[in-house]
Design a protein around this motif. Structure first.
Motif, PDB file in Angstrom:
ATOM      1  N   ASN A 315     -10.541 -72.447 -77.102  1.00  0.00           N
ATOM      2  CA  ASN A 315     -11.862 -72.606 -77.227  1.00  0.00           C
ATOM      3  C   ASN A 315     -12.736 -71.651 -76.461  1.00  0.00           C
ATOM      4  O   ASN A 315     -13.830 -71.043 -76.926  1.00  0.00           O
ATOM      5  N   ASP A 316     -12.334 -71.553 -75.177  1.00  0.00           N
ATOM      6  CA  ASP A 316     -13.039 -70.559 -74.198  1.00  0.00           C
ATOM      7  C   ASP A 316     -12.930 -69.171 -74.373  1.00  0.00           C
ATOM      8  O   ASP A 316     -11.776 -68.796 -74.089  1.00  0.00           O
ATOM      9  N   LYS A 317     -13.938 -68.393 -74.861  1.00  0.00           N
ATOM     10  CA  LYS A 317     -13.630 -66.958 -75.228  1.00  0.00           C
ATOM     11  C   LYS A 317     -13.528 -65.978 -74.065  1.00  0.00           C
ATOM     12  O   LYS A 317     -12.755 -64.921 -74.375  1.00  0.00           O
ATOM     13  N   SER A 318     -13.871 -66.581 -72.885  1.00  0.00           N
ATOM     14  CA  SER A 318     -13.536 -65.807 -71.718  1.00  0.00           C
ATOM     15  C   SER A 318     -12.202 -65.434 -71.397  1.00  0.00           C
ATOM     16  O   SER A 318     -11.599 -64.605 -70.867  1.00  0.00           O
ATOM     17  N   LYS A 319     -11.356 -66.499 -71.842  1.00  0.00           N
ATOM     18  CA  LYS A 319      -9.936 -66.576 -71.555  1.00  0.00           C
ATOM     19  C   LYS A 319      -9.099 -66.485 -72.862  1.00  0.00           C
ATOM     20  O   LYS A 319      -7.982 -65.600 -72.720  1.00  0.00           O
ATOM     21  N   SER A 320      -9.393 -66.823 -74.010  1.00  0.00           N
ATOM     22  CA  SER A 320      -8.881 -66.634 -75.130  1.00  0.00           C
ATOM     23  C   SER A 320      -8.796 -65.313 -75.853  1.00  0.00           C
ATOM     24  O   SER A 320      -7.917 -65.007 -76.576  1.00  0.00           O
ATOM     25  N   LEU A 321      -9.614 -64.732 -75.512  1.00  0.00           N
ATOM     26  CA  LEU A 321     -10.021 -63.341 -76.368  1.00  0.00           C
ATOM     27  C   LEU A 321      -9.646 -62.181 -75.458  1.00  0.00           C
ATOM     28  O   LEU A 321     -10.388 -62.030 -74.206  1.00  0.00           O
ATOM     29  N   ILE A 322      -8.634 -61.369 -75.738  1.00  0.00           N
ATOM     30  CA  ILE A 322      -8.178 -60.227 -74.846  1.00  0.00           C
ATOM     31  C   ILE A 322      -8.991 -59.059 -75.439  1.00  0.00           C
ATOM     32  O   ILE A 322      -8.734 -58.724 -76.518  1.00  0.00           O
ATOM     33  N   ARG A 323      -9.795 -58.348 -74.386  1.00  0.00           N
ATOM     34  CA  ARG A 323     -10.621 -57.362 -74.911  1.00  0.00           C
ATOM     35  C   ARG A 323      -9.879 -56.121 -74.297  1.00  0.00           C
ATOM     36  O   ARG A 323     -10.001 -55.744 -73.219  1.00  0.00           O
ATOM     37  N   PHE A 469      -6.806 -60.670 -79.858  1.00  0.00           N
ATOM     38  CA  PHE A 469      -7.353 -59.695 -79.519  1.00  0.00           C
ATOM     39  C   PHE A 469      -8.554 -59.288 -79.883  1.00  0.00           C
ATOM     40  O   PHE A 469      -8.902 -59.769 -81.248  1.00  0.00           O
ATOM     41  N   GLN A 470      -9.774 -58.771 -79.321  1.00  0.00           N
ATOM     42  CA  GLN A 470     -10.915 -58.684 -79.806  1.00  0.00           C
ATOM     43  C   GLN A 470     -11.385 -57.243 -79.549  1.00  0.00           C
ATOM     44  O   GLN A 470     -11.451 -56.844 -78.560  1.00  0.00           O
ATOM     45  N   GLY A 471     -11.946 -56.480 -80.640  1.00  0.00           N
ATOM     46  CA  GLY A 471     -12.671 -55.414 -80.572  1.00  0.00           C
ATOM     47  C   GLY A 471     -14.011 -55.404 -81.117  1.00  0.00           C
ATOM     48  O   GLY A 471     -14.691 -56.203 -81.299  1.00  0.00           O
ATOM     49  N   GLU A 472     -14.551 -54.113 -81.739  1.00  0.00           N
ATOM     50  CA  GLU A 472     -15.880 -53.855 -81.913  1.00  0.00           C
ATOM     51  C   GLU A 472     -15.890 -54.508 -83.542  1.00  0.00           C
ATOM     52  O   GLU A 472     -15.266 -53.977 -84.435  1.00  0.00           O
ATOM     53  N   GLY A 473     -16.417 -55.839 -83.496  1.00  0.00           N
ATOM     54  CA  GLY A 473     -16.673 -56.289 -84.821  1.00  0.00           C
ATOM     55  C   GLY A 473     -15.475 -57.086 -85.403  1.00  0.00           C
ATOM     56  O   GLY A 473     -15.483 -57.213 -86.689  1.00  0.00           O
ATOM     57  N   THR A 474     -14.445 -57.160 -84.621  1.00  0.00           N
ATOM     58  CA  THR A 474     -13.140 -57.865 -85.304  1.00  0.00           C
ATOM     59  C   THR A 474     -13.311 -59.304 -85.490  1.00  0.00           C
ATOM     60  O   THR A 474     -14.172 -59.713 -84.956  1.00  0.00           O
ATOM     61  N   PRO A 475     -12.580 -59.832 -86.331  1.00  0.00           N
ATOM     62  CA  PRO A 475     -12.525 -61.225 -86.392  1.00  0.00           C
ATOM     63  C   PRO A 475     -12.136 -61.957 -85.395  1.00  0.00           C
ATOM     64  O   PRO A 475     -10.921 -61.496 -84.712  1.00  0.00           O
ATOM     65  N   ILE A 476     -12.600 -63.008 -84.912  1.00  0.00           N
ATOM     66  CA  ILE A 476     -12.365 -63.930 -83.734  1.00  0.00           C
ATOM     67  C   ILE A 476     -12.225 -65.356 -84.174  1.00  0.00           C
ATOM     68  O   ILE A 476     -13.225 -65.682 -85.062  1.00  0.00           O
ATOM     69  N   HIS A 477     -11.351 -66.158 -83.576  1.00  0.00           N
ATOM     70  CA  HIS A 477     -11.120 -67.464 -84.024  1.00  0.00           C
ATOM     71  C   HIS A 477     -11.178 -68.426 -82.834  1.00  0.00           C
ATOM     72  O   HIS A 477     -10.165 -69.333 -82.879  1.00  0.00           O
ATOM     73  N   PRO A 478     -11.918 -68.494 -81.877  1.00  0.00           N
ATOM     74  CA  PRO A 478     -11.840 -69.349 -80.812  1.00  0.00           C
ATOM     75  C   PRO A 478     -11.954 -70.855 -81.369  1.00  0.00           C
ATOM     76  O   PRO A 478     -13.065 -71.302 -82.336  1.00  0.00           O
ATOM     77  N   GLY A 479     -11.146 -71.694 -80.628  1.00  0.00           N
ATOM     78  CA  GLY A 479     -11.070 -73.050 -81.171  1.00  0.00           C
ATOM     79  C   GLY A 479     -10.366 -73.229 -82.404  1.00  0.00           C
ATOM     80  O   GLY A 479     -10.157 -74.483 -83.006  1.00  0.00           O
ATOM     81  N   GLY A 480      -9.829 -72.139 -83.245  1.00  0.00           N
ATOM     82  CA  GLY A 480      -9.129 -72.219 -84.566  1.00  0.00           C
ATOM     83  C   GLY A 480      -7.692 -71.513 -84.343  1.00  0.00           C
ATOM     84  O   GLY A 480      -6.978 -71.967 -83.361  1.00  0.00           O
TER      85      GLY A 480
END
Length: 523
Positions: A315-323, A469-480
């Motif tokens: 759920n926590d975007k700051s942790k779960s999304l690798i930029r 992984f998260q980039g420019e406009g890529t789909p992200i699924h926090p909590g999913g």
């Protein structure tokens, strides 16, 4: 997810014509002649169907069709998918019996070194608009099947045609066959310069593709904007039902059901039982095309399967999304809304829980990029190749692991390898020169193929469960949930089979091609 570009173009056209300006491209079954086979093969691909939720849904007693098929046939719970675990690469493997080093569709998003542009078959609307709808439309509608999918590999549709047998494709993105036809797109697309007016495509004899190629007149209620213009489960079910009722079932039919994937992305890998129950209702519709469900099983070989699993994303975007762009901000990274420039040093191709990292600057080595990324414990491993070997590194490991095909070590699929270094990086168990895969099924062949799937100097980054992984406009699924990774949670799928005792030589997606031919040609 890959259907996004098709839906985007149709939505734009529908808005301009106040929804009523787009009409389905109807086709007739009357002129289609088929060679009768004793038992046609019907393969239903349920996007992101996974074993544990399937069994949980069965316990609830609300999936009578799937339960009936499981009781009357065999359930294989752990079939290994392709890599990266993204639909277009998986479908290409299924239809050609090869991994991406042969079929040449590397992922949903990848960088074409020759054309110097990022290829995207429709990952998320933001990225699609930044790259340009026209480019993405041409890649999805045409280049995927007719340029990128290698002609050195024959699809099952092409192989069956050469043997005098017909096949059908319903809502599958990868479909190449020998039947030449014109695919008419909404005229407004060419007027706005966002899509070609029409395309000459090569398909199986029977080809259904949302409202762009529709057989059943009863599907008009399923092909509007709320129904994603026919790219939905009800549409696929009704098209297949119509073919069955008109006694036009060819030797092999593949039908794609996309809706479960969206629910898993949103709700997570275990909280989508209701979506499986909705899918089962469409399967009931198909079985009801026969006088009885028993007659349905007697009349055909049924294969119901997933294409990939999904792993939880925190759920926590700051942790779960690798930029990656922030981690590599000392380099000049390509911006997706502009052409690749001479001074761009890095291009990122995000495939949810897997990413390609392309190094354009010859002064930058893979090793120095890997060293920076290796510090991040959310990344399961990093892999790249040199002239001879594949090299793999991971956080918490001081040494690297290297391997190449044709050596003294043999895996469970009869593939041989030469290996050196720390095999625990890929969680390999090695006893008496025998390799056992654990966390990463068929890890060596799938990873080796991905690193030889297209030209360029690139690194593969693969995320641990809980992260993407998260980039420019890529789909992200926090909590999913998300897929793409080599990890077993992304890679293992169930298959239900009725009407045959024959099995694939191995329980891998790559082995199903020959199995399909054995079921159809040698009856």
């Amino acid at each position: 997810m890959p259907y996004l570009i098709i839906i985007t173009i149709l939505v734009i056209a529908a808005m301009i014509f106040f929804i009523k300006g787009i009409k389905p491209n109807y086709q007739s079954l009357d002129q289609k002649q088929i060679t009768q086979t004793e038992k046609p093969v019907i393969m239903l691909i349920i996007d992101s169907l996974m074993y544990k939720p399937l069994i949980e849904a069965e316990k609830n007693g609300h999936i009578p069709a799937l339960q009936f098929l499981m009781e009357q046939g065999q359930l294989y719970p752990n079939v290994v998918s392709s890599y990266p675990t993204m639909s277009v690469t998986i479908d290409s493997t299924l239809l050609t019996g090869t991994y991406s080093d042969k079929h040449r569709v590397p992922g949903l998003v990848w960088y074409d070194e020759k054309e110097k542009r990022l290829i995207n078959y429709g990952s998320a609307k933001e990225e699609v608009f930044k790259l340009g709808i026209k480019h993405v439309a041409e890649d999805t509608f045409y280049h995927l099947n007719h340029t990128h999918l290698s002609y050195d590999t024959k699809t099952v549709h092409e192989t069956l045609a050469m043997k005098g047998l017909q096949s059908a494709s319903v809502n599958a993105l990868v479909y190449r066959g020998y039947e030449k036809r014109t695919l008419n797109l909404p005229k407004i697309g060419s007027t706005l310069n966002i899509a070609p007016k029409n395309l000459r495509v090569e398909t199986p004899v029977f080809f259904s593709y949302g409202m762009l190629a529709q057989y059943s007149p009863n599907n008009d209620q399923n092909n509007g904007p709320l129904g994603r213009f026919g790219f939905n489960d009800k549409f696929s079910a009704q098209e297949l039902k119509y073919i069955i009722q008109n006694d036009k079932l060819p030797a092999f039919t593949i039908a794609y059901f996309p809706e479960l994937d969206k629910e898993v992305h949103k709700k997570g890998p275990e909280n989508h039982i209701d979506a499986i129950e909705r899918m089962d209702k469409q399967l009931q519709e198909i079985l009801n095309a026969y006088p009885s469900w028993e007659e349905a099983l007697n009349s055909a070989i049924w294969i119901i399967m997933g294409d990939s699993g999904q792993a939880e994303v925190g759920n926590d975007k700051s942790k779960s999304l690798i930029r990656l762009n922030k981690m590599l901000d000392q380099y000049t990274i390509y911006k997706v809304n502009k052409p690749v420039k001479d001074n761009d040093q890095i291009v990122l191709g995000h495939n949810e829980r897997m990413a390609f990292i392309y190094i354009l600057d010859e002064h930058i080595t893979p090793e120095e990029v890997v060293k920076k990324l290796q510090e991040d414990e959310r990344i399961g491993f990093l892999a790249w190749k040199d002239e001879f070997d594949v090299l793999v590194a991971a956080s918490g490991h001081n040494n690297i692991f290297t391997f190449r095909p044709n050596g003294h070590f043999v895996d469970q699929y009869g593939q041989s390898w030469e290996i050196k270094g720390d095999p625990s990086i890929l969680d390999l168990s090695i006893n008496d020169n025998v390799i056992e895969f654990r966390t990463y099924p068929d890890a060596l062949q799938r990873l080796n193929s991905a690193l030889h799937s297209h030209s360029g100097n690139y690194i593969i980054a693969d995320a641990k469960p809980g992260f993407e992984f998260q980039g420019e406009g890529t789909p992200i699924h926090p909590g999913g949930a998300a897929h793409g990774s080599l990890h077993e949670q992304d890679s293992l799928i169930p298959i239900i089979v009725t009407g045959t005792e024959k099995q694939p030589i191995h329980m891998r997606m790559v082995d199903l091609y020959q199995w399909i031919l054995d079921l159809t040609v040698k009856q």
